[in-house]
Each structure stands twice: as structure tokens, then as C-alpha cells.
Design an enzyme around this catalytic site. Structure first.
Site, mmCIF file in Angstrom:
data_model
loop_
_atom_site.group_PDB
_atom_site.id
_atom_site.type_symbol
_atom_site.label_atom_id
_atom_site.label_comp_id
_atom_site.label_asym_id
_atom_site.label_seq_id
_atom_site.Cartn_x
_atom_site.Cartn_y
_atom_site.Cartn_z
ATOM 1 N N THR A 1 58.023 -21.293 0.804
ATOM 2 C CA THR A 1 58.303 -22.295 -0.358
ATOM 3 C C THR A 1 57.753 -23.569 0.070
ATOM 4 O OG1 THR A 1 60.145 -23.179 0.945
ATOM 5 C CG2 THR A 1 60.664 -21.261 -0.753
ATOM 6 N N ASP B 1 54.819 -42.021 -7.097
ATOM 7 C CA ASP B 1 55.202 -41.494 -5.851
ATOM 8 C C ASP B 1 55.174 -42.453 -4.478
ATOM 9 O OD1 ASP B 1 55.376 -40.110 -3.348
ATOM 10 O OD2 ASP B 1 54.701 -38.297 -4.126
ATOM 11 N N ALA C 1 60.797 -29.065 -12.800
ATOM 12 C CA ALA C 1 60.652 -27.927 -12.013
ATOM 13 C C ALA C 1 60.523 -28.061 -10.550
ATOM 14 C CB ALA C 1 59.490 -27.169 -12.491
ATOM 15 N N SER C 2 61.426 -28.980 -10.046
ATOM 16 C CA SER C 2 61.432 -29.560 -8.668
ATOM 17 C C SER C 2 62.559 -28.913 -8.124
ATOM 18 C CB SER C 2 61.348 -30.967 -8.587
ATOM 19 O OG SER C 2 62.507 -31.625 -9.350
ATOM 20 N N ARG C 3 63.900 -29.630 -8.036
ATOM 21 C CA ARG C 3 64.892 -29.126 -7.619
ATOM 22 C C ARG C 3 65.935 -29.483 -8.407
ATOM 23 N NH1 ARG C 3 62.999 -25.921 -4.904
ATOM 24 N NH2 ARG C 3 62.817 -25.605 -2.832
ATOM 25 N N ASP D 1 63.687 -25.614 -14.945
ATOM 26 C CA ASP D 1 63.616 -24.365 -14.245
ATOM 27 C C ASP D 1 64.633 -24.457 -13.392
ATOM 28 O OD1 ASP D 1 62.069 -22.158 -13.349
ATOM 29 O OD2 ASP D 1 61.496 -23.344 -11.566
ATOM 30 N N GLU E 1 72.494 -23.908 -8.152
ATOM 31 C CA GLU E 1 72.105 -22.795 -8.236
ATOM 32 C C GLU E 1 72.723 -21.546 -7.441
ATOM 33 O OE1 GLU E 1 67.872 -22.549 -8.005
ATOM 34 O OE2 GLU E 1 67.623 -24.325 -9.746
ATOM 35 N N HIS F 1 64.794 -20.746 -12.130
ATOM 36 C CA HIS F 1 63.940 -21.191 -10.728
ATOM 37 C C HIS F 1 62.904 -20.396 -10.690
ATOM 38 C CE1 HIS F 1 64.394 -23.409 -6.744
ATOM 39 N NE2 HIS F 1 63.259 -23.333 -6.980
ATOM 40 N N GLY G 1 57.453 -21.106 -9.929
ATOM 41 C CA GLY G 1 56.539 -20.951 -8.867
ATOM 42 C C GLY G 1 56.243 -19.409 -8.456
ATOM 43 N N TYR G 2 56.797 -18.532 -9.523
ATOM 44 C CA TYR G 2 56.944 -17.128 -8.910
ATOM 45 C C TYR G 2 55.701 -16.201 -9.782
ATOM 46 C CZ TYR G 2 61.622 -16.368 -6.869
ATOM 47 O OH TYR G 2 62.743 -16.431 -6.062
HETATM 48 N N1 LIG Z 1 60.581 -24.509 -9.447
HETATM 49 C C1 LIG Z 1 59.850 -23.788 -8.732
HETATM 50 O O1 LIG Z 1 59.736 -22.883 -8.545
HETATM 51 C C2 LIG Z 1 59.218 -24.735 -7.544
HETATM 52 C C3 LIG Z 1 57.914 -24.395 -6.939
HETATM 53 C C4 LIG Z 1 57.278 -25.386 -5.985
HETATM 54 C C5 LIG Z 1 57.933 -26.258 -5.806
HETATM 55 N N2 LIG Z 1 59.220 -26.675 -6.237
HETATM 56 C C6 LIG Z 1 59.989 -28.058 -5.701
HETATM 57 O O2 LIG Z 1 59.038 -29.169 -6.351
HETATM 58 C C7 LIG Z 1 58.767 -29.951 -5.153
HETATM 59 C C8 LIG Z 1 57.441 -30.392 -5.251
HETATM 60 O O3 LIG Z 1 56.627 -29.460 -4.684
HETATM 61 P P1 LIG Z 1 55.035 -29.794 -4.153
HETATM 62 O O4 LIG Z 1 54.530 -28.730 -3.583
HETATM 63 O O5 LIG Z 1 54.270 -30.857 -4.967
HETATM 64 O O6 LIG Z 1 55.889 -30.475 -2.809
HETATM 65 P P2 LIG Z 1 55.028 -31.421 -1.848
HETATM 66 O O7 LIG Z 1 55.739 -31.625 -0.556
HETATM 67 O O8 LIG Z 1 53.310 -31.381 -1.770
HETATM 68 O O9 LIG Z 1 55.134 -33.003 -2.746
HETATM 69 C C9 LIG Z 1 56.377 -33.519 -2.725
HETATM 70 C C10 LIG Z 1 56.049 -35.088 -3.110
HETATM 71 O O10 LIG Z 1 57.426 -35.362 -3.568
HETATM 72 C C11 LIG Z 1 57.132 -36.723 -3.249
HETATM 73 N N3 LIG Z 1 58.824 -37.540 -3.400
HETATM 74 C C12 LIG Z 1 59.537 -37.468 -2.367
HETATM 75 N N4 LIG Z 1 60.718 -38.298 -2.924
HETATM 76 C C13 LIG Z 1 60.329 -38.884 -3.901
HETATM 77 C C14 LIG Z 1 60.853 -39.775 -4.788
HETATM 78 N N5 LIG Z 1 61.812 -40.572 -4.715
HETATM 79 N N6 LIG Z 1 60.139 -40.134 -6.028
HETATM 80 C C15 LIG Z 1 58.810 -39.665 -6.109
HETATM 81 N N7 LIG Z 1 58.114 -38.929 -5.447
HETATM 82 C C16 LIG Z 1 58.832 -38.559 -4.363
HETATM 83 C C17 LIG Z 1 56.601 -36.959 -1.844
HETATM 84 O O11 LIG Z 1 56.132 -38.048 -1.388
HETATM 85 C C18 LIG Z 1 55.679 -35.763 -1.928
HETATM 86 O O12 LIG Z 1 54.396 -36.303 -2.360
HETATM 87 C C19 LIG Z 1 59.272 -29.274 -4.002
HETATM 88 O O13 LIG Z 1 59.509 -29.934 -2.862
HETATM 89 C C20 LIG Z 1 60.110 -28.083 -4.397
HETATM 90 O O14 LIG Z 1 61.345 -28.545 -4.141
HETATM 91 C C21 LIG Z 1 59.623 -25.942 -7.015
HETATM 92 O O1 LIG Z 2 60.117 -24.871 -3.146
HETATM 93 C C1 LIG Z 2 59.655 -23.823 -3.601
HETATM 94 O O2 LIG Z 2 58.519 -23.422 -3.173
HETATM 95 C C2 LIG Z 2 60.098 -23.015 -4.822
HETATM 96 O O3 LIG Z 2 61.243 -23.797 -5.344
HETATM 97 C C3 LIG Z 2 60.436 -21.509 -4.732
HETATM 98 O O4 LIG Z 2 59.338 -20.813 -5.370
HETATM 99 C C4 LIG Z 2 61.679 -21.245 -4.923
HETATM 100 O O5 LIG Z 2 61.863 -19.868 -4.749
HETATM 101 P P1 LIG Z 2 62.706 -18.944 -3.728
HETATM 102 O O6 LIG Z 2 62.471 -19.336 -2.448
HETATM 103 O O7 LIG Z 2 64.054 -19.461 -3.981
HETATM 104 O O8 LIG Z 2 62.506 -17.751 -3.823
#
Ligand SMILES: NC(=O)c1ccc[n+]([C@@H]2O[C@H](COP(=O)([O-])OP(=O)(O)OC[C@H]3O[C@@H](n4cnc5c(N)ncnc54)[C@H](O)[C@@H]3O)[C@@H](O)[C@H]2O)c1
Ligand SMILES: O=C(O)[C@H](O)[C@H](O)COP(=O)(O)O
EC number: 1.1.1.290
Length: 381
Positions: free
Chosen positions: A66, A146, A204-206, A230, A235, A252, A255-256
């Protein structure tokens, strides 16, 4: 080498070959007893990894397939001398395509953006920065916030208030409680109340980045924004009334894509090789089927973008699935269905990296094709 791996991680056996014995388990149910005799643990976001799970075990390596690492006590792993790897970046394009589809499928937001409206990106990591470069390629304006990154490394940097005032708001921060910029409930209280009817909010973050109760109250009040979620607080127990009020909701799965899940497993296997945990020859990557789409006719740039995105993925289909199995059932059953949707997610290929054939009628859209990360081919008639 003994490996315990989440059952929802593709190709672990193929990539490890005969270098490891792999035991598969449902991620939410992995216990201390399960990992006691193993050398490595490969998890997804649903397994809390901490001292309670690993202290006193033989585990020497933890990998999470992840980007988010909020389920992992990274500092305890470091203290305990356990090597840790994540797969940040592997699913960035999958999330970006989800976001672009959400925009393209919601009212006329895509037309408005192409005419000068602005996207506000919160979180400029792998996902946020890739979204920015796709938008730039499409000629769509964006601003980004950011505060954790060095000044100068965020394109079109702006304050949080400025990002949240944009026409489309895309939330991509990591979930953190760390001061001075925690992201838990970053969107709550007055910030939620200030959202208005001509905005589109996409998370689509958390789930915990948005106060779900405050958002529901805002969506139940007049002049509510359009919302695409998402991710959800608590959850797999999601708030059914919130799902009823969002424009699109999904389980969620942003990213799938198949591509991103495979790449995440490859990253973790590479990390195990790099730290010397795996002996023997590396297993080569798995065969990739060529992907080709066609664009035969398009009435406008927006139409071309919409058609291309929809040829790979539609958010509305995932939304219908989620509503069908989680609304009007008991909460415990809905939670189980949420996880089932994720476990049996259909094979979804990414648009980026594919070949798009343009005809003489659509040759003018080659820049759009390239901006979406595709290879452009022109059909000669
Ligand atoms: N829905 C999904 O399927 C899915 C898929 C991938 C990632 N995610 C979520 O999305 C997030 C981002 O993914 P990523 O690959 O870009 O991660 P990443 O670690 O590359 O980037 C996360 C960014 O968030 C920034 N950040 C932290 N706190 C912050 C705040 N208060 N305000 C603004 N920015 C802030 C950090 O500085 C960093 O640059 C992941 O941490 C994960 O939780 C969800
Ligand atoms: O942080 C991530 O990369 C995503 O939220 C991730 O794709 C979530 O999927 P899971 O690990 O719950 O299957």
C-alpha cells in the site's frame, strides 16, 4: 524462507518462486500465532502491524502493498530491527484515473475545468503530484497544498483554505496525527460547512481525513456540494446515510487496478531481495497483455477525454455495486459485503500505458491521449 501474506495480494507465489513457502491469510484475521514461525509478513491496509503482533516473533521483514502506512507502527519496527517496505507510488496512477473518472462522470465539471475552473489538490505526494501533471497535460488549472514538503517542491502551492475554495477538491494526504499539520479530520467543522453547491469534493485518501458526521450534515443541508467518496471512516462499517447522500461511493478501490496491485507485489519482492532476505535468482516480471483502445469519433475535447477514461473504468459502476450490497441491510452484513467487494474486485486495467488508435476524425485529440499517459497511434485509411 517462510512468508505470511494477505490473501488479497496477487502473484506472491509466482514472484517468490521456490525461494519461499507462502501461507495466505485474510488480512483482518492475521494473529501473532500465525506469524510466530515466519520470517516475513506481507500485508495490506487492513492489518495493524505493531509490537502486539510481532514482538518476540521471528519476523525480520514487513512489507505493505500500500501507499498509506497508517496501519503500521513504523518507529517500533525500526526500534525492533525489522526491515520495512511500503509500495507508495505503485497505485498512484490507478487513483489518478479514479479521480479523473469521478470528475468526468459528475455533471459538467470536466467542461467547467477545461474552460478555466480550478482543481485544489491537498497532499502532493505520489498521487497528488501525478494528478497535477495529468491535469496540466490536459490544460486544466490546479493549485496544491502540502505543508510537509519543502517550499518550491509543490507546484502552484497554496494554503489549505485556497485549496478548499477550488471548484474541485481532491484529497490525497497521508493520514497523520503529527503536529503541526495533522490530516485526521483535516476537513471538519467550519471547513465542511463552507463547502458549496458549485463544488465537487473527492476523497480517495483515508476516510478519517474527513469528519463523516459533519459531511453528512452538510450534504443534508441546502446547496450541498457534489461528493465522491472512495474511503470512509471506520471501514468496513460505513455510514449508510452518507452513502445515500454522496454522488458516487466506492469500497476503497481507487488504487485497485490490476496493474497497481501487481506492481506493489513486485516492489515488496524487490525490497526483500535488496535486503538480502531472498537467495536465488530473481523471478522475472509476469507477462503483460497488450492493451489497445480506439477513439473513432469525438464531439469535443471533453467528449474525447470522457470516452477514453470510460473505455478503461467507470466510477458509477462501482457505486452501483456498493449501494446494491450495503444499503438496506444490517450494519454487520454491510461491513462484510464491503470487504467482499474488495476481495472479489473485477480485473481493471489502467488506461495509462495502453495504446490508443486515432482515426482521421479524431487525430486532433492526440494531445489528450498523450496527457492521459497513453501511446498514440493514427490509423491510415
Ligand atoms: N483509495 C485508495 O485506494 C488509495 C490508494 C493509494 C493511496 N491512498 C491514500 O492516499 C494517500 C496518498 O497517497 P500517496 O501515494 O500520494 O502517498 P505519499 O506518501 O506519496 O504522499 C502523501 C502526502 O501527503 C502529505 N500530507 C501529510 N499530511 C498532510 C496535510 N495535513 N496536508 C496536506 N498534505 C499532507 C505528505 O506530505 C505527502 O506528501 C496515502 O497515504 C493513502 O492513505 C488511498
Ligand atoms: O494506501 C493504499 O495504497 C490504498 O489505500 C490501498 O490500495 C488500500 O487497499 P488495501 O490495502 O486495503 O487492500
Amino acid at each position: 524462507m517462510r512468508v505470511v501474506a494477505d490473501e488479497n495480494m496477487p502473484a506472491v507465489e509466482q514472484l517468490l518462486g521456490d525461494r519461499a513457502q507462502v501461507r495466505r491469510l485474510p488480512g483482518r484475521q492475521i494473529t501473532r500465532a500465525d506469524v510466530a514461525g515466519a520470517d516475513a509478513l506481507l500485508v495490506r491496509s487492513v492489518t495493524p502491524v505493531n509490537a502486539a503482533l510481532l514482538a518476540g516473533t521471528d519476523i525480520r521483514f514487513v512489507g505493505t502493498a500500500t501507499a498509506g502506512t497508517d496501519h503500521v507502527d513504523v518507529s517500533w519496527l525500526r526500534q525492533a530491527g525489522i526491515t520495512f517496505a511500503d509500495a507508495a507510488g505503485a497505485n498512484a496512477n490507478s487513483v489518478v484515473e479514479y479521480v479523473l473518472c469521478a470528475i468526468a462522470e459528475t455533471d459538467d465539471f470536466l467542461e467547467r475545468l477545461l474552460a478555466g475552473a480550478v482543481v485544489g489538490i491537498v497532499g502532493f505526494g505520489h498521487v497528488g503530484s501525478l494528478l497535477a501533471s495529468r491535469l496540466e497535460g490536459l490544460g486544466i488549472r490546479f493549485r496544491a497544498h502540502d505543508p510537509w514538503l519543502a517550499p518550491g517542491s509543490v507546484a502552484n502551492a497554496c494554503s489549505l483554505a485556497e485549496a478548499l475554495a477550488c471548484d474541485v477538491i481532491c484529497l490525497h494526504p497521508a493520514l497523520t496525527d503529527a503536529a503541526p499539520w495533522p490530516s485526521r479530520h483535516l476537513l471538519a467543522g467550519k471547513r465542511v460547512a463552507a463547502l458549496h453547491a458549485s463544488q465537487l469534493l473527492i476523497n480517495a485518501s483515508r476516510g478519517e481525513v474527513v469528519d463523516n458526521h459533519a459531511l453528512l450534515a452538510r450534504l443534508q443541508a441546502p446547496a450541498a456540494p457534489q461528493t465522491v467518496l472512495d474511503v470512509w471512516e471506520h471501514e468496513p462499517r460505513i455510514m449508510a446515510p452518507l452513502l445515500e447522500h454522496v454522488r458516487f461511493g466506492s469500497a476503497h478501490i481507487a488504487g485497485y487496478s490490476y496493474d497497481s496491485k501487481l506492481l506493489a507485489t513486485q516492489r515488496l519482492v524487490q525490497a526483500m531481495e535488496c535486503c538480502g532476505l531472498l537467495s536465488g535468482a530473481s523471478v522475472s516480471g509476469l507477462a503483460d497483455e497488450p492493451r489497445q483502445w480506439r477513439l473513432d469519433s469525438a464531439a469535443s475535447t471533453a467528449d474525447a477525454i470522457r470516452q477514453l477514461l470510460a473505455s478503461a473504468y467507470t466510477v458509477s459502476a462501482d457505486d452501483q455495486q456498493l449501494r446494491a450490497v450495503t444499503l438496506n441491510v444490517a450494519p454487520a452484513q454491510a461491513a462484510g459485503q464491503f470487504d467482499e467487494l474488495r476481495k472479489h474486485y473485477p480485473l481493471r486495467r489502467e488506461l495509462a500505458g495502453s495504446h490508443v488508435v486515432l482515426t482521421t476524425a479524431t487525430a486532433a485529440y492526440s494531445e489528450v491521449v498523450t496527457a492521459l499517459g497513453c501511446h498514440c497511434e493514427t490509423e491510415v485509411r
